[in-house]
Design a protein around this motif. Structure first.
Motif, PDB file in Angstrom:
ATOM      1  N   LYS A  17      43.435 -41.928 -20.793  1.00 47.65           N
ATOM      2  CA  LYS A  17      44.839 -42.329 -20.928  1.00 47.65           C
ATOM      3  C   LYS A  17      45.233 -43.215 -19.754  1.00 47.65           C
ATOM      4  N   ASP A  18      45.733 -44.412 -20.051  1.00 54.40           N
ATOM      5  CA  ASP A  18      46.066 -45.360 -18.985  1.00 54.40           C
ATOM      6  C   ASP A  18      47.260 -44.923 -18.149  1.00 54.40           C
ATOM      7  N   TYR A  19      48.025 -43.988 -18.615  1.00 49.50           N
ATOM      8  CA  TYR A  19      49.186 -43.495 -17.867  1.00 49.50           C
ATOM      9  C   TYR A  19      48.866 -42.291 -16.983  1.00 49.50           C
ATOM     10  N   VAL A  38      51.362 -37.849 -14.641  1.00 48.68           N
ATOM     11  CA  VAL A  38      51.519 -38.836 -15.700  1.00 48.68           C
ATOM     12  C   VAL A  38      52.511 -39.875 -15.196  1.00 48.68           C
ATOM     13  N   SER A  39      52.098 -41.152 -15.204  1.00 47.61           N
ATOM     14  CA  SER A  39      52.906 -42.215 -14.597  1.00 47.61           C
ATOM     15  C   SER A  39      54.042 -42.721 -15.482  1.00 47.61           C
ATOM     16  N   GLU A  40      54.013 -42.410 -16.765  1.00 51.00           N
ATOM     17  CA  GLU A  40      55.054 -42.880 -17.671  1.00 51.00           C
ATOM     18  C   GLU A  40      55.838 -41.686 -18.210  1.00 51.00           C
ATOM     19  N   GLU A  41      57.143 -41.722 -18.033  1.00 47.50           N
ATOM     20  CA  GLU A  41      57.991 -40.644 -18.514  1.00 47.50           C
ATOM     21  C   GLU A  41      57.827 -40.476 -20.021  1.00 47.50           C
ATOM     22  N   GLY A  42      57.762 -39.240 -20.453  1.00 47.67           N
ATOM     23  CA  GLY A  42      57.651 -38.954 -21.875  1.00 47.67           C
ATOM     24  C   GLY A  42      56.233 -38.927 -22.415  1.00 47.67           C
ATOM     25  N   LYS A  43      55.229 -39.170 -21.578  1.00 40.49           N
ATOM     26  CA  LYS A  43      53.848 -39.204 -22.057  1.00 40.49           C
ATOM     27  C   LYS A  43      53.165 -37.833 -21.987  1.00 40.49           C
ATOM     28  N   GLU A  46      52.226 -36.476 -25.389  1.00 44.17           N
ATOM     29  CA  GLU A  46      51.116 -37.225 -25.989  1.00 44.17           C
ATOM     30  C   GLU A  46      49.781 -36.740 -25.427  1.00 44.17           C
ATOM     31  N   LEU A  47      49.741 -36.539 -24.112  1.00 47.71           N
ATOM     32  CA  LEU A  47      48.525 -36.029 -23.480  1.00 47.71           C
ATOM     33  C   LEU A  47      48.236 -34.615 -23.970  1.00 47.71           C
TER      34      LEU A  47
END
Length: 66
Positions: A17-19, A38-43, A46-47
């Protein structure tokens, strides 16, 4: 995670995962936990879904702690 195989699988999934900040991945075999940033909020969800897919196939359980 009771073995190195599970630890490796979880780490591989997270690294795809790129985030996910790869340097933030921390596996604690004794506590059977994996911690990651996780660098993106809301991900996070998904992970979690990616990890649950593996968990189902491996007969394991996965949960998210924020």
């Amino acid at each position: 995670m009771a073995c190195g195989g599970c630890s490796s699988a979880v780490t591989r999934i997270m690294k795809k995962k790129d985030y996910v900040d790869e340097d933030s991945i921390k596996i604690d075999m004794d506590a059977q936990t994996a911690t990651v940033t996780v660098s993106e909020e809301g991900k996070g969800p998904e992970l979690l879904e990616a990890l649950k897919k593996w968990a189902t196939a491996a007969n394991k359980t996965v949960s998210l702690v924020e």
